[in-house]
Design a protein around this motif. Sequence first.
Motif, PDB file in Angstrom:
ATOM      1  N   SER B  98       0.828  -1.211   0.000  1.00  0.00           N
ATOM      2  CA  SER B  98       0.000   0.000   0.000  1.00  0.00           C
ATOM      3  C   SER B  98       0.861   1.260   0.000  1.00  0.00           C
ATOM      4  CB  SER B  98      -0.898  -0.004   1.241  1.00  0.00           C
ATOM      5  OG  SER B  98      -1.595   1.214   1.327  1.00  0.00           O
ATOM      6  N   SER B 100      -0.849   4.249   0.077  1.00  0.00           N
ATOM      7  CA  SER B 100      -1.856   5.250   0.439  1.00  0.00           C
ATOM      8  C   SER B 100      -2.156   5.142   1.924  1.00  0.00           C
ATOM      9  CB  SER B 100      -3.131   4.993  -0.363  1.00  0.00           C
ATOM     10  OG  SER B 100      -4.210   5.711   0.178  1.00  0.00           O
ATOM     11  N   MET B 103      -6.812   2.271   3.322  1.00  0.00           N
ATOM     12  CA  MET B 103      -6.930   0.891   2.845  1.00  0.00           C
ATOM     13  C   MET B 103      -7.830   0.814   1.611  1.00  0.00           C
ATOM     14  SD  MET B 103      -5.540  -1.745   4.734  1.00  0.00           S
ATOM     15  CE  MET B 103      -6.698  -3.064   4.972  1.00  0.00           C
ATOM     16  N   ILE B 106      -6.056  -0.049  -1.636  1.00  0.00           N
ATOM     17  CA  ILE B 106      -5.108  -1.167  -1.611  1.00  0.00           C
ATOM     18  C   ILE B 106      -5.100  -1.951  -2.934  1.00  0.00           C
ATOM     19  CG2 ILE B 106      -6.579  -3.009  -0.625  1.00  0.00           C
ATOM     20  CD1 ILE B 106      -4.159  -3.360   1.397  1.00  0.00           C
TER      21      ILE B 106
END
Lengths: 283, 300
Positions: B98, B100, B103, B106
Motif C-alpha cells: 500500500s 496510500s 486501505m 489497496i
Amino acid sequence: MPANRFNGYTDYGIGIGLRVPHYQHVLTRRPVVDWFEIISENFMVDGGRPLRILDEILKQYNVVQHGVSMYFGSAQRADREHLRRLKTLVQRTKTPWLSDHLCWGSVDGRYTHDLLPMPYTFEAARITAQKIREVRDFLEVPIAVENVSSYAEFHVSEMTEWEFLNEVVERADCGILLDVNNIYVSSKNHSFDPFTYLNSVSAERVAQIHIAGHSKYQKYILDTHDHPVIDPVWKLYARAIERTGHTATLLEWDDRIPAFSEVHDEALKANRFLASASLAEAV
Amino acid sequence: MNLLSIQRDMARAVMTPLTPSERMRNAGPDGRSQRTVANGIIKANDRLTSFERLEIYNRQYWFRVLSGFSEDFPGLRAVLGDPLFDKIAQAYLRDCPSRSFSMRNIGAQLASWLTTHPNFAGPRQQLALDMVRLEWAEINAFDGKRYDPLKAEDLTDTSSAKLRLKLQPHLSLLDLKYPVDDLVLRVRKDSTEVSIASNTLSERHKDKRSVSVVPLLKHTPIFLAVHRMDEDVYFRRLEQKEFAILSRLRNGKSLGAAIEGVLRKSAMPDEGCLLLIQKWFQNWSALGWFCRGTTDPTNS
C-alpha cells in the motif's frame, strides 16, 4: 480535565465509536448519545454514501474525529494528500479536537496500516513532537495523541513509555487521548504496573479517555476491541478519572460488534465513575 | 541506530510474506535472517523471544491487508476460487504494498499488476482482469467525486464543434470481454459494507468463508458504465456506439468530434443515427453524467 484547551474547551460525556453495523439504528431511531467518535479515514473520500451518512449524523450529534494513519512517529514527513483530505474533513465536522496514535506505520511511502510501537528515544520524541506541531498548525485544531497497545520493546529505548508520552506531549504542547485498555494490555505484555503509568501521565493534558475490551492469549494480550471492558480496566479508568476529573470518555468496539444498545450500555457503565468525579469537583 | 533505520528494518520484516502456516519466515526478501533483525532491534521478555514479538506484527500486517483485499474483491475470489485468490492476493500485496494512507486504495494497482502477471490466473486471466476492473470501478463509483451535473443553460453559449463535456469522476466506462456484471451482482448479494476499524488486531483471518469457484463464463463482450446515483452504485450496459461517444468525450474530444467519429463508422443513415444519439444524450443527462468539474482524474 473536564474542559481544557486540548479538547476545545468542551465537556463531552460518554460517547461510542460510530460503526457501519449501527448506521441504520442511529439514523432511524436517533438514540440519545452524548457524542460519536468517527474514524477519520472512513470519511476522507470525495463523495458518496459515507459523506451523506456523516452529514446526517452531524445534524444531530457531536462528532469527534479519531485517526488511524497519521503516524506522528514515522521518521519521514507527513503525506500532503492525507493532510489536505483531513483538513477538508475537519472543516466539515468542526471537530473540537482531533486524535491519532503515538505510533508509526509508514516508511519510504509504504503503509503497513498498523499502529507500530515507537522506540522511546529522545530523537523519536523530537521528531514526533515536531510532526504533531506541523499537523496541528495545518489543521488548526487541537491534537490529542493516544497511547497504543504494544507487543514489542526496543533495545534503543532511553525511557519508559509513560516518560516518552510525557516527553512528546510537552515538546508538542498537545493533548493526550488516554487509552486505559491499552495501558492494561501493554502492562501485561511488558510486565509493568499500569498504575505507575497512569499516575505518571500529565493529567492536565488529558483531552479524552478510551475504554475497550481485549483478548487474552497464552503468552500475550491482543487489543482486539471485541469484548466488554474487564474489571481491571474499569479500575484503571476509575483511577484515571480520579486524576483527570470528569473527562470525555469513549468505548471502542470494532470487531464482533453487538447491537447498538449493548455497546451503548457498556459505555454508559462509565457513568458510575464520572458521577463520583463530578461530585468531587462540586465539593 | 536512528529512528529511520529501525523503522526501515521493522517494516521490511513486517511486510515479508508469511509461511504457508502463517508464521514469520526465517529470512526476509533481501536474504537477511529475520531472527538477526529481530534480535538487533527488539528485546525478548520472559515469555517471548525477539523473533516471536516481531512475528506478532508480521502476522497482523498480513491478516489486515489480506482481509481488506478480500473485502474489496469478492468477485475475483469467486472467479479464481480460494487457493488461487489467496496466491494472487499475497503476490500482489508483496509486489505492490500500500502506498496510500487509506486501505480503500489497496487494490489500485491490481489491474495493471494482473496484466503483467498472466501466469497466475491461467485460462481465467481475461475473466479475472475484467472482474478486477469492474470491482475497482465499483469502489470508485461508491465514493468518487460527483460534481454538480450540467444543465441545459450551461451549454447555450458554445457550439457543438467546440463544446467539451466532462464526465463525472465517479463514472467508469468499461470495455469487457465477459458479462461479469451479472456475476458480481450474484456474489455481492451476501457481502456487507465494511469500514476501517480502530486499532484492532486479530488472531485470525477475517472473512475466511470459502467460496465456490464459478464456471468459466461464455465469452460475450459487453460495454458497461459503472456509476453512482442517489448514493447507490449502478451498472448500465451500453451499446458500442454509446461507449465510443462517451469514451471520446472522456478523452477530451469536443462534442462534435466525438459524434462525428461514430457517425463516420456507422452503417445506419445519419438521420436515424442522430435521433439515437439524441436519445442517449437525454439519458446520460438525466443520469447526471456530465459535469463542469475542473478536473477529471479518471481522464488520465
